[in-house]
Design a protein around this motif. Structure first.
Motif, PDB file in Angstrom:
ATOM      1  N   GLN A 177       2.540  -0.631   1.180  1.00 25.48           N
ATOM      2  CA  GLN A 177       1.175  -0.518   0.935  1.00 25.48           C
ATOM      3  C   GLN A 177       0.395  -0.817   2.129  1.00 25.48           C
ATOM      4  OE1 GLN A 177       2.190  -2.832  -3.086  1.00 25.48           O
ATOM      5  NE2 GLN A 177       0.009  -2.920  -2.743  1.00 25.48           N
ATOM      6  N   ILE A 178       1.122  -0.936   3.248  1.00 27.86           N
ATOM      7  CA  ILE A 178       0.678  -0.986   4.514  1.00 27.86           C
ATOM      8  C   ILE A 178       0.584   0.309   5.330  1.00 27.86           C
ATOM      9  CG2 ILE A 178       0.503  -2.261   6.690  1.00 27.86           C
ATOM     10  CD1 ILE A 178       1.853  -4.647   5.118  1.00 27.86           C
ATOM     11  N   LEU A 179      -0.577   0.991   5.769  1.00 32.12           N
ATOM     12  CA  LEU A 179      -0.389   2.191   6.234  1.00 32.12           C
ATOM     13  C   LEU A 179      -1.185   2.359   7.445  1.00 32.12           C
ATOM     14  CD1 LEU A 179      -0.950   2.770   2.757  1.00 32.12           C
ATOM     15  CD2 LEU A 179      -0.112   5.100   3.523  1.00 32.12           C
ATOM     16  N   ILE A 226       2.495  10.813   4.506  1.00 39.31           N
ATOM     17  CA  ILE A 226       1.490  11.240   3.795  1.00 39.31           C
ATOM     18  C   ILE A 226       1.414  12.789   4.590  1.00 39.31           C
ATOM     19  CG2 ILE A 226      -1.064  11.707   3.552  1.00 39.31           C
ATOM     20  CD1 ILE A 226      -1.320   8.892   2.840  1.00 39.31           C
ATOM     21  N   PRO A 227       1.401  13.836   3.869  1.00 42.94           N
ATOM     22  CA  PRO A 227       1.268  15.210   4.780  1.00 42.94           C
ATOM     23  C   PRO A 227       0.210  15.235   6.023  1.00 42.94           C
ATOM     24  CG  PRO A 227       1.581  15.582   2.446  1.00 42.94           C
ATOM     25  CD  PRO A 227       1.316  14.205   2.525  1.00 42.94           C
ATOM     26  N   HIS A 276      -2.450  11.722  -1.927  1.00 36.34           N
ATOM     27  CA  HIS A 276      -1.141  11.621  -1.520  1.00 36.34           C
ATOM     28  C   HIS A 276      -0.742  10.029  -1.421  1.00 36.34           C
ATOM     29  CE1 HIS A 276      -0.191  15.812  -1.076  1.00 36.34           C
ATOM     30  NE2 HIS A 276      -1.552  16.129  -0.683  1.00 36.34           N
ATOM     31  N   ALA A 277      -1.530   9.232  -1.180  1.00 44.02           N
ATOM     32  CA  ALA A 277      -1.522   7.742  -1.052  1.00 44.02           C
ATOM     33  C   ALA A 277      -0.652   7.317  -2.292  1.00 44.02           C
ATOM     34  CB  ALA A 277      -2.838   6.955  -0.724  1.00 44.02           C
ATOM     35  N   PRO A 278       0.157   6.237  -1.838  1.00 47.12           N
ATOM     36  CA  PRO A 278       0.739   5.504  -2.951  1.00 47.12           C
ATOM     37  C   PRO A 278      -0.195   5.051  -4.172  1.00 47.12           C
ATOM     38  CG  PRO A 278       1.582   4.718  -1.008  1.00 47.12           C
ATOM     39  CD  PRO A 278       0.495   5.605  -0.444  1.00 47.12           C
ATOM     40  N   LYS A 279       0.101   4.820  -5.283  1.00 46.94           N
ATOM     41  CA  LYS A 279      -0.273   4.513  -6.464  1.00 46.94           C
ATOM     42  C   LYS A 279      -0.676   2.988  -6.561  1.00 46.94           C
ATOM     43  CE  LYS A 279      -0.884   8.798  -7.259  1.00 46.94           C
ATOM     44  NZ  LYS A 279      -1.933   9.713  -6.869  1.00 46.94           N
ATOM     45  N   GLU A 280       0.123   2.117  -5.820  1.00 47.68           N
ATOM     46  CA  GLU A 280       0.024   0.745  -5.958  1.00 47.68           C
ATOM     47  C   GLU A 280      -1.254   0.477  -5.347  1.00 47.68           C
ATOM     48  OE1 GLU A 280       4.556   1.829  -5.748  1.00 47.68           O
ATOM     49  OE2 GLU A 280       2.614   2.258  -4.692  1.00 47.68           O
ATOM     50  N   ASP A 306      -9.973   0.318  -4.111  1.00 47.31           N
ATOM     51  CA  ASP A 306      -9.371  -0.963  -3.432  1.00 47.31           C
ATOM     52  C   ASP A 306      -8.293  -0.765  -2.503  1.00 47.31           C
ATOM     53  OD1 ASP A 306      -8.756  -3.548  -3.808  1.00 47.31           O
ATOM     54  OD2 ASP A 306      -7.234  -3.502  -5.289  1.00 47.31           O
ATOM     55  N   ILE A 307      -9.076   0.011  -1.342  1.00 40.95           N
ATOM     56  CA  ILE A 307      -8.225   0.273  -0.338  1.00 40.95           C
ATOM     57  C   ILE A 307      -8.820  -0.444   1.042  1.00 40.95           C
ATOM     58  CG2 ILE A 307      -7.669   2.054   1.408  1.00 40.95           C
ATOM     59  CD1 ILE A 307      -7.504   4.149  -1.005  1.00 40.95           C
TER      60      ILE A 307
END
Length: 432
Positions: A177-179, A226-227, A276-280, A306-307
């Motif tokens: 969850q850290i990008l 992520i692409p 494409h981001a994680p769903k969490e 919630d990002i």
């Protein structure tokens, strides 16, 4: 732009000598029939014309005097809220950015207006109205561009902010969850002659005929990607083969310079990242907001989804950007090996715009392999982001603020002004 004399008059406008309470009492007396408009105006010391306007209904009691506000009070409160939110997440807005945010709100209310009416007069009045909520602090007068050494105070403040966000949202043990997103550039040339079939894809470009293409990459601390977003300069390549031959699910765009800008970042975030981001949730996205400034739509979408948008400090991306710390070098080495003749001493790649996406597809595969995943994880660790470790940064690259001298020679531009919360200013020191 308003004249200087007009701007000077804004700060010394005459204040009205009557109060709303007196006007309300006078209005009650007139409506009750006990006084005429003239008698009530004289008794309560309010303007007869203003009282008459309220009696006739031309003016709503309690409304503000002067021209109508371009932005409603509710939207102005929303603007202040966004400004403080951005400041608390490492994005102290400049005057130009805040006016841009306000213009976006204004255009929502006036969709048929071709241009924004917000200018210097609105900005000065906004500052005066919101002086208790926001304050202005000049930006540090440091040399622009990537410097060898960066301010230690800026790095310390970033890690303090990062630690606070991770603890508040329980992200210390959630690398998925850290990008981090970042762009890297490829300098290309254009084909002048068709090479023989026996030669490789490489060719020698004609002098002065180079194209620039940027790739916006995004990876999590767990090594998941992520692409990519491929940004061409000036225009897309002809045909559609650049899309069919490119990396799976890649996004494409173009700008005059071939680099990311505010509109392209909005396109990437709303139409690509959120898909494409994680769903969490929550997610934390770390990036250089000074290079690709965000706009109002991005901030609204991020808060709704919630990002957490976290901005790297200016001039520190080369030591705090995980993707700069290893993956981009590996990608360019692989790209150079695929075109056969590698990268020339002039730092360009001998490949055309049409061929670029196909070659990038082969290059990007390394990010999904074991070696690429390992390098991404090591890069997050090297920058001290995950696992969180402030001491991972080499102290030799940091210098105290008082050791940095301003640029030599006079400058025609004034320092940018950033908006901060009062608490931020107190922690950073007094503003000038």
């Amino acid at each position: 732009m308003p004249s200087r004399n007009h701007l000077d008059k804004i700060g010394r406008k005459k204040k009205k000598k009557w109060t709303e309470e007196a006007m309300e009492r006078a209005l009650i007396e007139v409506k009750s029939g006990r006084c005429t408009v003239r008698q009530a105006a004289k008794e309560f010391e309010v303007p007869k014309s203003s009282l008459g306007d309220r009696v006739s209904g031309r003016v709503t009691p309690g409304s503000r005097s002067g021209p109508a506000q371009l932005i409603t009070s509710a939207d102005e409160e929303l603007l202040v809220e966004f400004s403080l939110y951005m400041s608390k997440h490492g994005f102290p807005l400049t005057k130009q950015q805040l006016v841009s945010f306000a213009s976006s709100i204004y255009k929502r209310q006036h969709r048929r207006v071709a241009f924004s009416k917000l200018g210097q007069t609105w900005w000065l009045n906004f500052r005066k109205r919101q002086e208790k909520n926001i304050t202005i602090q000049p930006a540090d007068s440091v040399v622009r561009g990537r410097t060898v050494c960066v301010r230690k105070e800026a790095v310390d403040q970033f890690f303090h902010l990062l630690s606070t966000v991770m603890d508040t949202h329980s992200l210390r043990d959630k690398p998925h969850q850290i990008l981090n997103c970042n762009e890297t550039g490829f300098q290309l040339g254009r084909k002048r002659v068709i090479p023989p079939k026996s030669t490789s894809l490489g060719y020698k470009p004609a002098p002065g005929s180079r194209d620039h293409i940027s790739v916006l990459a995004c990876f999590s601390a767990a090594g998941e990607d992520i692409p990519p977003f491929i940004i061409y300069s000036k225009a897309y390549p002809g045909g559609v083969c650049y899309k069919t031959q490119g990396p799976p699910n890649a996004l494409y765009g173009w700008s005059d310079s071939g680099c990311i800008n505010s509109d392209l970042f909005k396109k990437w975030f709303l139409k690509h990242f959120l898909v494409h981001a994680p769903k969490e949730r929550p997610l934390m996205l770390i990036f250089d907001g000074h290079k690709s400034p965000v706009n109002l739509e991005v901030v609204e979408a991020a808060r709704k989804e919630d990002i957490i948008l976290l901005c790297l400090p200016a001039h520190c991306s080369h030591i705090l950007q995980p993707l700069d710390a290893g993956l981009f070098s590996l990608l360019k080495q692989r790209f150079a090996s695929l075109i056969g003749d590698g990268c020339t001493t002039d730092n360009y790649f001998a490949v055309s715009k049409k061929e670029f996406s196909g070659l990038l597809k082969g290059t990007y595969q390394i990010a999904k392999e074991e070696e690429g995943v390992r390098i991404v994880k090591e890069s997050f660790k090297k920058c001290g982001i995950y696992p969180l470790n402030h001491f991972a940064i080499n102290e030799a690259n940091l210098i105290p603020l008082h050791s940095m001298s301003p640029p030599a020679g006079p400058s025609s531009s004034t320092p940018a002004q950033g908006l901060h919360t009062v608490g931020d200013l107190t922690a950073a020191g007094p503003s000038s």
